[in-house]
Scaffold this motif. Structure first.
Motif, short mmCIF file in Angstrom:
data_model
loop_
_atom_site.label_atom_id
_atom_site.label_comp_id
_atom_site.label_asym_id
_atom_site.label_seq_id
_atom_site.Cartn_x
_atom_site.Cartn_y
_atom_site.Cartn_z
N THR A 260 1.73 6.62 -6.47
CA THR A 260 0.30 6.18 -6.19
C THR A 260 -0.31 5.24 -7.20
O THR A 260 -1.51 4.18 -7.01
CB THR A 260 -0.53 7.24 -5.53
OG1 THR A 260 0.06 8.06 -4.67
CG2 THR A 260 -1.73 6.59 -5.29
N VAL A 261 -0.26 5.56 -7.93
CA VAL A 261 -1.44 5.04 -9.20
C VAL A 261 -0.33 3.64 -9.75
O VAL A 261 -1.29 3.37 -9.68
CB VAL A 261 -1.55 5.98 -10.97
CG1 VAL A 261 -0.12 6.21 -11.45
CG2 VAL A 261 -2.74 5.03 -11.57
N ASP A 262 0.68 3.72 -9.69
CA ASP A 262 1.21 2.69 -10.65
C ASP A 262 1.46 1.83 -9.52
O ASP A 262 1.66 0.22 -10.25
CB ASP A 262 2.96 3.61 -10.06
CG ASP A 262 3.84 4.20 -11.36
OD1 ASP A 262 2.82 4.43 -12.34
OD2 ASP A 262 5.10 4.44 -11.18
N VAL A 263 1.70 2.02 -7.89
CA VAL A 263 1.34 0.73 -7.43
C VAL A 263 0.12 -0.39 -7.56
O VAL A 263 0.00 -1.75 -7.98
CB VAL A 263 1.34 1.09 -5.70
CG1 VAL A 263 0.12 2.00 -5.65
CG2 VAL A 263 1.82 -0.09 -4.94
N VAL A 264 -0.97 0.22 -8.40
CA VAL A 264 -2.32 -0.39 -8.39
C VAL A 264 -1.89 -1.10 -9.42
O VAL A 264 -2.43 -2.46 -9.76
CB VAL A 264 -3.41 0.77 -8.67
CG1 VAL A 264 -4.92 -0.17 -8.99
CG2 VAL A 264 -3.55 1.76 -7.34
N LEU A 279 9.00 -7.24 -4.87
CA LEU A 279 8.61 -5.99 -6.23
C LEU A 279 9.19 -4.81 -5.10
O LEU A 279 9.26 -3.42 -5.72
CB LEU A 279 6.90 -6.16 -5.86
CG LEU A 279 6.03 -5.15 -6.68
CD1 LEU A 279 6.83 -4.95 -7.83
CD2 LEU A 279 5.43 -5.04 -6.77
N GLU A 280 9.07 -4.89 -3.69
CA GLU A 280 9.23 -3.84 -3.02
C GLU A 280 10.96 -3.25 -3.03
O GLU A 280 11.02 -2.28 -2.84
CB GLU A 280 8.83 -4.44 -1.37
CG GLU A 280 9.37 -3.08 -0.48
CD GLU A 280 9.12 -3.51 1.19
OE1 GLU A 280 9.14 -2.02 2.02
OE2 GLU A 280 9.24 -4.78 0.82
N LYS A 281 11.56 -4.66 -3.13
CA LYS A 281 13.29 -4.15 -3.36
C LYS A 281 13.24 -3.82 -4.63
O LYS A 281 14.07 -2.63 -4.67
CB LYS A 281 13.56 -5.12 -3.08
CG LYS A 281 13.26 -6.01 -1.72
CD LYS A 281 14.20 -7.21 -1.87
CE LYS A 281 14.86 -8.10 -0.38
NZ LYS A 281 15.50 -8.81 -0.15
N LEU A 282 12.33 -3.84 -5.52
CA LEU A 282 12.94 -3.24 -7.04
C LEU A 282 12.17 -2.16 -7.00
O LEU A 282 13.00 -1.34 -7.53
CB LEU A 282 11.81 -4.62 -7.97
CG LEU A 282 11.75 -4.29 -9.24
CD1 LEU A 282 13.74 -4.41 -9.78
CD2 LEU A 282 10.76 -4.25 -10.28
N SER A 283 11.24 -1.85 -6.31
CA SER A 283 10.30 -0.48 -6.49
C SER A 283 11.22 0.53 -5.39
O SER A 283 12.04 1.80 -6.23
CB SER A 283 9.36 -0.12 -6.01
OG SER A 283 9.18 -0.08 -4.51
N LEU A 284 11.82 0.20 -4.82
CA LEU A 284 12.54 0.84 -3.51
C LEU A 284 14.13 1.32 -4.78
O LEU A 284 14.66 2.22 -4.62
CB LEU A 284 13.25 -0.15 -2.46
CG LEU A 284 12.21 0.17 -1.32
CD1 LEU A 284 12.43 -0.51 -0.39
CD2 LEU A 284 12.12 1.39 -1.21
N LYS A 285 14.80 0.93 -5.50
CA LYS A 285 15.87 0.51 -6.24
C LYS A 285 15.65 1.31 -7.45
O LYS A 285 16.49 2.25 -8.47
CB LYS A 285 16.27 -1.10 -6.68
CG LYS A 285 17.81 -0.66 -7.61
CD LYS A 285 18.45 -2.05 -7.91
CE LYS A 285 19.92 -2.50 -8.71
NZ LYS A 285 20.24 -3.14 -8.96
N TYR A 286 14.86 0.89 -8.36
CA TYR A 286 14.38 1.36 -9.58
C TYR A 286 13.29 2.99 -9.80
O TYR A 286 13.02 3.14 -10.61
CB TYR A 286 13.74 0.97 -10.45
CG TYR A 286 15.08 0.24 -11.04
CD1 TYR A 286 16.45 0.42 -12.28
CD2 TYR A 286 14.89 -1.05 -10.50
CE1 TYR A 286 17.18 -0.02 -12.09
CE2 TYR A 286 16.17 -2.28 -10.77
CZ TYR A 286 16.46 -1.51 -11.75
OH TYR A 286 18.23 -2.20 -12.13
N GLY A 287 12.42 3.05 -8.45
CA GLY A 287 11.45 4.07 -8.00
C GLY A 287 10.73 4.33 -9.33
O GLY A 287 9.98 3.38 -9.25
N THR A 288 10.20 5.47 -9.77
CA THR A 288 9.32 5.22 -10.55
C THR A 288 9.51 4.77 -12.13
O THR A 288 8.68 4.77 -12.38
CB THR A 288 9.07 7.11 -10.54
OG1 THR A 288 10.43 7.43 -11.56
CG2 THR A 288 9.00 8.21 -10.21
#
Length: 339
Positions: A260-264, A279-288
């Motif tokens: 929740t805080v990282d997306v900001v 960015l959405e694809k990158l976050s789905l791949k590498y998560g936190t």
């Protein structure tokens, strides 16, 4: 003989035109996502990763420190977690954790500004109870009433948020992801995290859903937060939410994949819809680990590499063009000699 030469000439012209068209059709590129692992290997050192861990600990942010240690383990950096374990356990003691959580959550709930997970959770909680959006609308209206500059994006996102909160109740929660994305984006906007181009995109999309100018005019007759909320609902068009829905859902997906805080923090790298998608694809791949990757590599982590599409087809069409061109020259030269 002249008829034969002319026929060959016409055929060569047709073949040349056809092969050139095929060549141009093949002259297209594919956008390939950047190889993050290779970029980290060649651009980021152990020293830089260690420095990020130390800074997170110094800033009383054990969550970020553990994130960088996890990233170090994943990508083979010589930054052992055991080296920092004692300090991290001190920061994560029940007393320190409770104090940090309560203080940050309260601040986020009351003023809508946050830099920690608990603070962002507080800000989002206030939005889901309408309190946060109504508060932001009231603050912006007070500026408007004093003829001071108004943040049109904050007004728009808060107004959309009020409408979505009402829709969440009616729809039994089906629009919750959109609401979460809008509130998160508003939080990033309040913190000055959004690029100018992304702000324009959001304002254009949000303006189709919420008439912020109409709201500001109607709000003149309201003297309370409840009245401000009612004025916002009147300015909200539920039939036009599709304009901002996809963007909000993508932001919410990034929030769920990272934190929740990282997306900001992550939204500061977005300038357009393509950036948001990558960015959405990158976050789905590498998560936190996404926040750490973006901080270490910058926007290059969501960049792309252009590669020529259908290279075999391109070669064939190029050869066909060359052969057709030679045939055209030979047949044209033969006709001129005959003449």
């Amino acid at each position: 003989m002249k008829t034969w030469n002319f026929t060959v000439f016409l055929v060569s012209v047709v073949l040349l035109v056809g092969s050139l068209k095929a060549l141009l059709d093949y002259w297209q590129y594919d956008e390939i996502a950047a190889d993050v692992a290779q970029m980290l290997l060649h651009q980021v050192s152990d020293v830089e990763v260690r420095q990020q861990v130390q800074e997170a600990i110094a800033n009383n942010n054990p969550a970020d420190a553990r994130m960088y240690l996890s990233l170090a383990s994943t990508f083979g950096y010589a930054v052992p977690a055991a080296e920092f374990e004692a300090e991290l356990q001190r920061l994560e003691s029940p007393l320190n954790t409770a104090r940090r959580t309560v203080d940050d959550f309260t601040a986020g709930f009351l003023n809508g500004n946050a830099s920690s997970g608990a603070g962002v959770a507080g800000a989002l909680t206030s939005d889901f109870t309408v309190v946060g959006d109504a508060r932001d609308l009231w603050e912006q209206y007070q500026l408007y009433a004093k003829d001071e500059p108004v943040n049109e994006l904050i007004v728009t996102l808060a107004g959309v948020g009020v409408g979505l909160t009402a829709a969440t109740v009616v729809s039994a929660g089906t629009v919750t992801p959109v609401k979460g994305g809008v509130s998160t984006t508003k939080l990033a906007a309040k913190g000055g995290r959004l690029t100018a181009r992304f702000q324009k995109l959001l304002l254009r999309q949000g303006s189709e859903v919420f008439n912020y100018k109409g709201f500001l005019s109607a709000a003149r007759a309201e003297k309370s937060l409840d009245g401000i909320s009612k004025a916002a609902i009147k300015a909200y068009n539920p039939q036009a939410t599709q304009a901002i829905q996809q963007t909000a859902e993508q932001v919410n997906n990034i929030r769920k994949a990272s934190s929740t805080v990282d997306v900001v923090h992550l939204l500061q790298y977005v300038e357009n819809g393509d950036d948001l998608l990558r960015l959405e694809k990158l976050s789905l791949k590498y998560g936190t680990q996404t926040k750490g990757i973006m901080k270490l590599l910058g926007k290059g982590a969501i960049g792309t590499v252009r590669t020529l599409r259908k290279s075999v087809g391109l070669l064939i069409s190029a050869l066909a063009s060359l052969v057709s061109f030679i045939a055209f020259i030979v047949s044209f030269g033969s006709i001129r000699l005959k003449n």
